[in-house]
Scaffold this motif. Structure first.
Motif, short mmCIF file in Angstrom:
data_model
loop_
_atom_site.label_atom_id
_atom_site.label_comp_id
_atom_site.label_asym_id
_atom_site.label_seq_id
_atom_site.Cartn_x
_atom_site.Cartn_y
_atom_site.Cartn_z
N VAL A 141 -3.26 7.39 -3.09
CA VAL A 141 -3.05 8.32 -4.20
C VAL A 141 -3.35 9.75 -3.76
N GLU A 142 -2.77 10.70 -4.44
CA GLU A 142 -2.96 12.10 -4.09
C GLU A 142 -4.19 12.71 -4.76
N GLY A 143 -4.68 12.06 -5.78
CA GLY A 143 -5.81 12.62 -6.51
C GLY A 143 -7.14 12.45 -5.81
N PHE A 144 -8.20 12.84 -6.48
CA PHE A 144 -9.58 12.71 -6.00
C PHE A 144 -9.82 13.44 -4.68
N GLY A 145 -8.97 14.42 -4.35
CA GLY A 145 -9.17 15.21 -3.13
C GLY A 145 -8.94 14.43 -1.86
N MET A 146 -8.12 13.37 -1.90
CA MET A 146 -7.94 12.51 -0.74
C MET A 146 -6.79 12.91 0.15
N GLY A 147 -5.88 13.74 -0.33
CA GLY A 147 -4.72 14.08 0.47
C GLY A 147 -3.92 12.83 0.78
N SER A 148 -3.63 12.62 2.07
CA SER A 148 -2.86 11.44 2.47
C SER A 148 -3.66 10.55 3.42
N SER A 149 -4.97 10.45 3.18
CA SER A 149 -5.82 9.61 4.02
C SER A 149 -5.31 8.17 4.03
N PRO A 150 -5.43 7.45 5.14
CA PRO A 150 -4.83 6.12 5.25
C PRO A 150 -5.66 5.03 4.57
N VAL A 151 -4.99 3.90 4.34
CA VAL A 151 -5.66 2.64 4.01
C VAL A 151 -5.60 1.79 5.27
N GLU A 152 -6.76 1.40 5.78
CA GLU A 152 -6.80 0.64 7.04
C GLU A 152 -7.89 -0.42 7.00
N ASP A 153 -7.62 -1.53 7.65
CA ASP A 153 -8.62 -2.57 7.89
C ASP A 153 -9.20 -3.12 6.58
N LEU A 154 -8.31 -3.65 5.74
CA LEU A 154 -8.71 -4.33 4.51
C LEU A 154 -8.64 -5.84 4.75
N THR A 155 -9.73 -6.53 4.46
CA THR A 155 -9.79 -7.98 4.60
C THR A 155 -10.16 -8.60 3.26
N VAL A 156 -9.37 -9.58 2.82
CA VAL A 156 -9.63 -10.29 1.57
C VAL A 156 -9.71 -11.77 1.90
N VAL A 157 -10.86 -12.39 1.61
CA VAL A 157 -11.06 -13.79 2.00
C VAL A 157 -11.74 -14.59 0.89
N ARG A 158 -11.42 -15.88 0.84
CA ARG A 158 -12.10 -16.87 0.00
C ARG A 158 -12.24 -16.40 -1.46
N SER A 159 -11.16 -15.92 -2.03
CA SER A 159 -11.21 -15.40 -3.39
C SER A 159 -10.08 -15.98 -4.23
N ILE B 251 -0.63 2.53 5.83
CA ILE B 251 -1.30 1.36 5.27
C ILE B 251 -1.14 0.28 6.33
N ARG B 252 -2.22 -0.12 6.96
CA ARG B 252 -2.08 -1.05 8.09
C ARG B 252 -3.34 -1.90 8.25
N ARG B 253 -3.15 -2.99 8.98
CA ARG B 253 -4.19 -3.96 9.26
C ARG B 253 -4.81 -4.50 7.97
N VAL B 254 -3.96 -5.10 7.17
CA VAL B 254 -4.38 -5.76 5.93
C VAL B 254 -4.32 -7.27 6.16
N ARG B 255 -5.42 -7.97 5.94
CA ARG B 255 -5.49 -9.41 6.19
C ARG B 255 -5.95 -10.13 4.93
N ILE B 256 -5.19 -11.11 4.49
CA ILE B 256 -5.52 -11.92 3.33
C ILE B 256 -5.57 -13.38 3.78
N GLU B 257 -6.69 -14.04 3.54
CA GLU B 257 -6.89 -15.35 4.11
C GLU B 257 -7.69 -16.24 3.17
N ASP B 258 -7.23 -17.48 3.02
CA ASP B 258 -7.96 -18.49 2.23
C ASP B 258 -8.20 -18.02 0.79
N CYS B 259 -7.13 -17.56 0.14
CA CYS B 259 -7.22 -17.09 -1.24
C CYS B 259 -6.27 -17.91 -2.12
N ASP B 260 -6.59 -18.01 -3.40
CA ASP B 260 -5.75 -18.70 -4.36
C ASP B 260 -5.31 -17.75 -5.46
#
Length: 199
Positions: free
Chosen positions: A149-167, A190-199
């Motif tokens: 998002v452009e708000g909150f003073g973030m500019g175009s900072s990336p989303v990186e290395d998100l892991t979602v597990v056992r959820s 937006i890179r290196r997003v891993r989703i594992e063992d989720c329902d």
């Protein structure tokens, strides 16, 4: 910012606590919500480091009328080394847990139940090295939304290395998604997003 107790602990004991919005900066290391405590309000952690929210208690904003307030239950902005664990959030009128330009965040054993059209579970906005583990979301909007998002003073900072597990994620309407990517994506990467063992 409310005064911290010994060791930088902000403690909410058994009972109901009407807090409106609690702003956390430097000086507080732990927000402890007792298992028998219910918070009415929200927390904003801004430009802080090494903060933990835990305790087994509940943030319940079900008394807020629809359309009256769309605040985030937990807003973690421009902060590092954060832990949110063993917390329940009920019927928040807006997004529930929002990360904005934050790094090294672990969210575990977080339970979110919402029945409003804007009740995103976890919004990971322009943040890096984030883990969601052993959590549960049932709501009327996206369970996990990956955003730039452009708000909150973030500019175009990336989303990186998100892991979602056992959820587990349940969306109770026709437009919410368990995982949403592609809406509000003003980010360089937006890179290196891993989703594992989720329902």
């Amino acid at each position: 910012v409310p005064p911290a107790g010994p060791g930088g602990v902000l403690r909410y004991g058994p009972g109901f606590h009407d807090v409106s919005e609690v702003k956390i900066g430097k000086g507080i290391r732990t927000i402890w919500i007792d298992p028998a405590a219910t918070i009415r309000g929200r927390f904003k952690i801004d430009s802080a480091e090494n903060v933990t929210i835990t305790g087994g208690g509940t943030i319940d904003n079900g008394t807020v009328k629809r359309g009256e307030d769309s605040g985030f239950a937990l807003f973690l902005i421009a902060s590092r080394k954060l832990t949110v664990e063993n917390v329940t959030i009920l019927d928040n009128p807006g997004w529930n847990v929002v990360l904005a330009n934050s790094e090294d965040v672990r969210l575990s054993h977080v339970r979110i139940l919402g029945a409003r059209a804007t009740s995103d579970g976890f919004d990971v906005c322009n943040s890096r090295r984030v883990t969601v583990a052993d959590s549960f979301v049932r709501n009327w909007d996206d369970a996990i939304a990956i955003k730039g998002v452009e708000g909150f003073g973030m500019g175009s900072s990336p989303v990186e290395d998100l892991t979602v597990v056992r959820s587990t994620f349940l969306c109770d309407n026709g437009w919410g998604q368990p995982f949403a990517v592609g809406f509000e994506t003003f980010a360089d990467r937006i890179r290196r997003v891993r989703i594992e063992d989720c329902d």
